[in-house]
Design an enzyme around this catalytic site. Structure first.
Site, short mmCIF file in Angstrom:
data_model
loop_
_atom_site.label_atom_id
_atom_site.label_comp_id
_atom_site.label_asym_id
_atom_site.label_seq_id
_atom_site.Cartn_x
_atom_site.Cartn_y
_atom_site.Cartn_z
CE LYS A 1 86.93 9.54 93.02
NZ LYS A 1 86.95 10.33 94.28
CB SER B 1 86.85 7.76 97.07
OG SER B 1 86.69 9.12 96.64
CB SER C 1 88.37 11.52 98.22
OG SER C 1 87.59 10.87 99.17
#
Length: 485
Positions: A79, A154, A178
């Site tokens: 990420k 996210s 997330s």
């Protein structure tokens, strides 16, 4: 069958018997990215040269019979809010469009020690603020099951990339859901460890008392392997917990006989899609058939969780993001009149709408005259929510419910309505406020889109969470379903 559909142990066996090379695994990853990236848009930065070079080095070690790490040769996505030395890290924000870190986050160092191969940096909601991946300042990632739908957020691209077979596993971060919510939307396994179990050093902070890094994988066993590699105390992280790390894979016995399951009535009430509720109840029947028992319980302060979370997280964000001022790193506005004008212009140009919204909310909640009424009150509510979990765990081993109240929604459907978007996290946020571990595993489908089952455990009892998830997985077929891209 893709190489990435193999169990980690099977990949290791093929490597050991020279039936497979790391270069072939990396080639598979980039070939799949080339074939699917136009429709998924999961990556912001690819590490093709570095990954191929690393693969060649690992193949030499393989030929020499050197000892292999836990994740040897496995292609991984990271990420884009986890810093990677020499590999651009943007947090999907224009503010960090030109940022190339000079060090690795602790989890990245641990992955290198475990000998996985970093394929690239994955898209996300800007600074991890969002639940759909539509808040990226670059482009929205799409759900591999239906590209008209969101992958969640996210860590939406971290989930989508694994579901699409672009990487073997990925790392995401979870502040209020997330990792778990996108795992549910994309039909994979997402684990949020206990707060403090995995180092946050090198994770660009959103809300420091909530953020936690965790793995996204295709099955529970792989999740245990990745957690084994990244968990552990880190002196560089002041919130890191100095606890012993068990062998998580040894917990995957398939035996849940006598397991006591609590099912909060608040997680199956108003607003939960009937198909999601049906899938959860069917999952409980599976556990009953395996010798577990379940009872309905109450977590009475759940209704206050979203309000408390957004006050606390936004307050911490307003403090953490103050470092982005156009002076030390990141994008700087041109021709400011003075220092204050530099701050104002850089932040106005660098931050997107959702980030600005949360900074404003957090700054207001921390301001003189409002601190006690908002921030302090939210902290007290957080304590009550944690006490709810503590009381349930006095009698039960795990808590089970849906990961999200619905399956994925369409792109553009909720992005203009922040309050509706925030409500999608009603089942995941209380867990983050309490700091306990939870995993999302696939348990059904609605209109061709995956449904996630959330299993919540006691602090630092990831072993029971993984054992519970693995038992369900071994007795169902949901984890074997793949999107047809």
């Amino acid at each position: 069958m893709s190489l990435f559909d193999l169990r980690l142990q099977d990949v290791h066996n093929k490597l050991s018997h020279k039936e497979l090379s790391v270069t072939e695994l990396v080639d598979e990853s980039f070939a799949r990215i080339k074939a699917t990236e136009a429709s998924i848009q999961a990556f912001l930065t690819l590490n093709e040269e570095g990954a191929r070079q690393h693969a060649a080095e690992l193949d030499k070690q393989l030929q020499a019979g050197a000892e292999r790490g836990l994740l040897f040769g496995l292609p991984a996505g990271i990420k884009d809010n986890i810093v990677t030395e020499g590999l651009r890290t943007t947090c999907a924000s224009q503010f960090l469009d030109n940022y190339n870190p000079i060090y690795d986050g602790t989890v990245v160092s641990k992955l290198k020690s475990a000998q996985s191969v970093t394929i690239g940096k994955l898209n996300m909601d800007e600074f991890a603020m969002g639940g759909s991946n539509e808040n990226s300042s670059y482009y929205p990632t799409r759900n591999p099951w239906n590209t008209e739908y969101v992958p969640g957020g996210s860590s939406g691209a971290s989930a989508a990339s694994v579901a699409a077979g672009q990487v073997y596993f990925s790392l995401g971060s979870d502040t209020g859901g997330s990792i778990r919510q996108p795992a549910a939307y994309c039909g994979i396994v997402g684990l949020k460890p206990t707060y403090g179990l995995v180092s946050r050093f090198g994770l660009v902070a959103f809300a420091s008392s909530l953020d936690q890094i965790g793995p996204l994988t295709k099955n529970v066993e792989d999740s245990a392997f990745v957690l084994q590699a990244i968990a552990g105390y880190d002196a560089k992280d002041s919130t890191s917990a100095n606890v012993s790390i068990p062998d998580y894979t040894s917990a995957l016995t398939g035996d849940v006989k006598g397991l006591r399951i609590a099912v909060p009535k608040e997680y199956l009430g108003e607003g939960v899609d009937p198909k999601v509720k049906e899938a959860v109840l069917n999952a409980l029947k599976v556990y009953e058939s395996l010798g577990a028992t379940w009872e309905e319980v109450s977590l009475p302060h759940t209704e206050y969780a979203i309000a408390a979370y957004y006050l606390l997280a936004s307050s911490e964000a307003s403090s953490n993001l103050a470092r982005f001022d156009g002076v030390r790193y990141g994008v700087r506005a041109d021709n400011p009149a003075n220092l204050i004008d530099l701050y104002r212009k850089s932040r106005s140009e660098g931050f997107g709408p959702e980030v600005k919204r949360r900074i404003m909310l957090g700054t207001y909640a921390l301001s003189s005259g409002y601190y006690d009424a908002y921030y302090l009150k939210a902290q007290k509510v957080r304590t009550l929510i944690k006490q709810d979990f503590d009381q349930v765990f006095e009698k039960y081993d795990v808590i089970i419910g849906p990961t999200a109240p619905t399956a994925a929604f369409k792109l553009g459907e909720q992005v203009g309505d922040p309050l509706t978007m925030y409500l999608n996290d009603i089942c995941t946020i209380p867990v983050s406020l309490a700091g306990v571990p939870a995993i999302s595993i696939p348990c059904g489908q609605a209109e061709g889109l995956p449904i996630g089952l959330q299993i919540i455990g006691k602090a630092f009892d990831e072993s029971t969470v993984l054992r519970t998830a693995h038992a369900f997985e071994q007795n169902t077929e949901f984890h074997k379903l793949r999107p047809q891209l």
